[in-house]
Design an enzyme around this catalytic site. Structure first.
Site, PDB file in Angstrom:
ATOM      1  N   HIS A  80       0.843  -1.211   0.000  1.00 29.25           N
ATOM      2  CA  HIS A  80       0.000   0.000   0.000  1.00 29.25           C
ATOM      3  C   HIS A  80       0.876   1.257   0.000  1.00 29.25           C
ATOM      4  O   HIS A  80       0.628   2.199  -0.748  1.00 29.25           O
ATOM      5  CB  HIS A  80      -0.914   0.025   1.234  1.00 29.25           C
ATOM      6  CG  HIS A  80      -2.028  -0.980   1.226  1.00 29.25           C
ATOM      7  ND1 HIS A  80      -2.205  -1.903   2.219  1.00 29.25           N
ATOM      8  CD2 HIS A  80      -3.037  -1.198   0.334  1.00 29.25           C
ATOM      9  CE1 HIS A  80      -3.282  -2.639   1.962  1.00 29.25           C
ATOM     10  NE2 HIS A  80      -3.800  -2.244   0.818  1.00 29.25           N
ATOM     11  N   LYS A 110     -16.091  -6.289   5.492  1.00 30.60           N
ATOM     12  CA  LYS A 110     -14.987  -7.216   5.754  1.00 30.60           C
ATOM     13  C   LYS A 110     -14.765  -7.472   7.246  1.00 30.60           C
ATOM     14  O   LYS A 110     -13.975  -8.330   7.594  1.00 30.60           O
ATOM     15  CB  LYS A 110     -13.691  -6.636   5.185  1.00 30.60           C
ATOM     16  CG  LYS A 110     -13.502  -6.885   3.705  1.00 30.60           C
ATOM     17  CD  LYS A 110     -12.111  -6.432   3.291  1.00 30.60           C
ATOM     18  CE  LYS A 110     -11.743  -6.901   1.906  1.00 30.60           C
ATOM     19  NZ  LYS A 110     -10.406  -6.417   1.515  1.00 30.60           N
ATOM     20  N   ARG A 152      -2.094  -6.357  -8.321  1.00 30.99           N
ATOM     21  CA  ARG A 152      -0.950  -7.219  -7.992  1.00 30.99           C
ATOM     22  C   ARG A 152      -0.795  -8.361  -8.971  1.00 30.99           C
ATOM     23  O   ARG A 152       0.299  -8.754  -9.316  1.00 30.99           O
ATOM     24  CB  ARG A 152      -1.124  -7.798  -6.577  1.00 30.99           C
ATOM     25  CG  ARG A 152      -0.993  -6.765  -5.483  1.00 30.99           C
ATOM     26  CD  ARG A 152      -1.516  -7.305  -4.183  1.00 30.99           C
ATOM     27  NE  ARG A 152      -2.934  -7.637  -4.305  1.00 30.99           N
ATOM     28  CZ  ARG A 152      -3.644  -8.249  -3.401  1.00 30.99           C
ATOM     29  NH1 ARG A 152      -3.070  -8.650  -2.292  1.00 30.99           N
ATOM     30  NH2 ARG A 152      -4.926  -8.483  -3.577  1.00 30.99           N
ATOM     31  N   SER A 195      -3.067  -7.849   3.154  1.00 31.04           N
ATOM     32  CA  SER A 195      -3.330  -7.610   4.577  1.00 31.04           C
ATOM     33  C   SER A 195      -3.558  -8.935   5.299  1.00 31.04           C
ATOM     34  O   SER A 195      -3.124  -9.108   6.444  1.00 31.04           O
ATOM     35  CB  SER A 195      -4.552  -6.701   4.736  1.00 31.04           C
ATOM     36  OG  SER A 195      -4.340  -5.485   4.060  1.00 31.04           O
TER      37      SER A 195
HETATM   38  N1  COA Z   1      -0.171  -4.056  -1.843  1.00 31.27           N
HETATM   39  C1  COA Z   1      -0.543  -4.930  -0.895  1.00 31.27           C
HETATM   40  N2  COA Z   1      -1.794  -5.384  -0.774  1.00 31.27           N
HETATM   41  C2  COA Z   1      -2.694  -4.911  -1.640  1.00 31.27           C
HETATM   42  C3  COA Z   1      -2.372  -4.003  -2.649  1.00 31.27           C
HETATM   43  C4  COA Z   1      -1.029  -3.567  -2.731  1.00 31.27           C
HETATM   44  N3  COA Z   1      -0.641  -2.717  -3.661  1.00 31.27           N
HETATM   45  N4  COA Z   1      -3.486  -3.738  -3.356  1.00 31.27           N
HETATM   46  C5  COA Z   1      -4.456  -4.471  -2.800  1.00 31.27           C
HETATM   47  N5  COA Z   1      -3.965  -5.175  -1.774  1.00 31.27           N
HETATM   48  C6  COA Z   1      -4.692  -6.165  -0.958  1.00 31.27           C
HETATM   49  C7  COA Z   1      -4.935  -5.737   0.442  1.00 31.27           C
HETATM   50  O1  COA Z   1      -3.845  -6.103   1.251  1.00 31.27           O
HETATM   51  C8  COA Z   1      -6.205  -6.497   0.778  1.00 31.27           C
HETATM   52  O2  COA Z   1      -5.868  -7.812   1.169  1.00 31.27           O
HETATM   53  P1  COA Z   1      -6.889  -8.790   1.950  1.00 31.27           P
HETATM   54  O3  COA Z   1      -7.930  -9.200   0.956  1.00 31.27           O
HETATM   55  O4  COA Z   1      -6.003  -9.871   2.383  1.00 31.27           O
HETATM   56  O5  COA Z   1      -7.472  -7.994   3.092  1.00 31.27           O
HETATM   57  C9  COA Z   1      -6.937  -6.533  -0.555  1.00 31.27           C
HETATM   58  O6  COA Z   1      -5.944  -6.377  -1.547  1.00 31.27           O
HETATM   59  C10 COA Z   1      -7.850  -5.385  -0.788  1.00 31.27           C
HETATM   60  O7  COA Z   1      -7.812  -4.480   0.281  1.00 31.27           O
HETATM   61  P2  COA Z   1      -7.634  -2.938   0.213  1.00 31.27           P
HETATM   62  O8  COA Z   1      -6.508  -2.539  -0.676  1.00 31.27           O
HETATM   63  O9  COA Z   1      -7.539  -2.480   1.623  1.00 31.27           O
HETATM   64  O10 COA Z   1      -8.949  -2.430  -0.504  1.00 31.27           O
HETATM   65  P3  COA Z   1     -10.421  -3.030  -0.542  1.00 31.27           P
HETATM   66  O11 COA Z   1     -10.528  -3.915  -1.728  1.00 31.27           O
HETATM   67  O12 COA Z   1     -10.809  -3.590   0.764  1.00 31.27           O
HETATM   68  O13 COA Z   1     -11.190  -1.675  -0.798  1.00 31.27           O
HETATM   69  C11 COA Z   1     -13.091  -0.313  -1.417  1.00 31.27           C
HETATM   70  C12 COA Z   1     -12.466  -1.712  -1.293  1.00 31.27           C
HETATM   71  C13 COA Z   1     -13.058   0.440  -0.103  1.00 31.27           C
HETATM   72  C14 COA Z   1     -12.340   0.488  -2.454  1.00 31.27           C
HETATM   73  C15 COA Z   1     -14.527  -0.583  -1.906  1.00 31.27           C
HETATM   74  O14 COA Z   1     -15.114  -1.557  -1.082  1.00 31.27           O
HETATM   75  C16 COA Z   1     -15.396   0.651  -1.892  1.00 31.27           C
HETATM   76  O15 COA Z   1     -15.198   1.564  -2.642  1.00 31.27           O
HETATM   77  N6  COA Z   1     -16.415   0.651  -1.024  1.00 31.27           N
HETATM   78  C17 COA Z   1     -17.349   1.776  -0.882  1.00 31.27           C
HETATM   79  C18 COA Z   1     -18.745   1.412  -1.346  1.00 31.27           C
HETATM   80  C19 COA Z   1     -18.929   1.692  -2.806  1.00 31.27           C
HETATM   81  O16 COA Z   1     -18.712   2.775  -3.294  1.00 31.27           O
HETATM   82  N7  COA Z   1     -19.374   0.643  -3.544  1.00 31.27           N
HETATM   83  C20 COA Z   1     -19.605   0.783  -4.967  1.00 31.27           C
HETATM   84  C21 COA Z   1     -18.365   0.559  -5.782  1.00 31.27           C
HETATM   85  S1  COA Z   1     -17.992  -1.167  -5.922  1.00 31.27           S
END
Ligand code: COA
Length: 163
Positions: A17, A41, A90, A128
């Protein structure tokens, strides 16, 4: 001003991140790192902890601000007058989920672009969940999370193990 939003759950944030945040900050005038507050989550780390960790690891990047949001991401993006959502990719396995999210956001807000940034190869395996599992099993978090938050993450996960 070119403004980007980098959203996520960040449970917890990792070196992967941080790498995306640094690279985004080098391209945009301002970057909002936006932590989702009402994630389905069920995060292990509290919102306050996730904000604190992200603020500490980005303290040396002047054009980055850490905030939280609830509700639709695009509403937050509009509120910040941002033009772009940044997401890290990734591996191919990320693509389907990311593509669906990008198309949904585009449908909801055609004025906002989603840009994908390829994760640095050395972090392509990192997530994560991996961080939490390694810490829970007593493994070393070196290179997985930034040094300044490593002890706090280990302590929290060790405490959870004692419950
Ligand atoms: N390096 C390391 N890990 C990464 C990464 C990177 N560059 N990019 C993604 N990841 C991993 C994270 O570690 C995490 O791992 P996990 O699944 O083991 O927990 C996973 O990818 C994704 O987590 P994160 O990057 O924290 O983002 P997310 O996918 O949880 O985020 C939101 C999702 C918040 C963007 C999305 O749910 C959202 O926009 N919600 C709001 C509601 C909305 O608007 N909905 C309509 C649109 S769909």
């Amino acid at each position: 001003m070119n403004i980007a939003v980098y959203p996520g759950t960040f449970d917890p944030c990792t070196n992967g991140h941080l790498s995306i945040i640094r690279r985004t900050a080098a391209v945009f005038d301002r970057v909002y790192v936006a932590i989702l507050n009402n994630s389905g989550k069920n995060p292990l780390f509290t919102l306050e902890e996730r904000i604190d960790y992200l603020k500490r690891i980005t303290a040396d990047i002047p054009n980055v601000e850490v905030e939280c949001f609830s509700g639709l991401l695009i509403d937050y993006v509009h509120q910040k007058n941002a033009q772009v959502i940044i997401r890290g990719l990734r591996a191919v396995s990320d693509f389907e989920y990311e593509f669906q999210m990008a198309l949904t956001n585009r449908k909801l807000a055609p004025d906002v672009e989603t840009l994908f940034m390829a994760t640095e190869a050395r972090y392509s395996y990192l997530s994560s969940s991996i961080v939490k599992e390694v810490a829970a099993l007593g493994g070393c978090l070196d290179d997985l999370v930034p040094e300044c938050i490593r002890a706090d993450i280990e302590e929290k996960i060790n405490k959870m193990g004692e419950l």
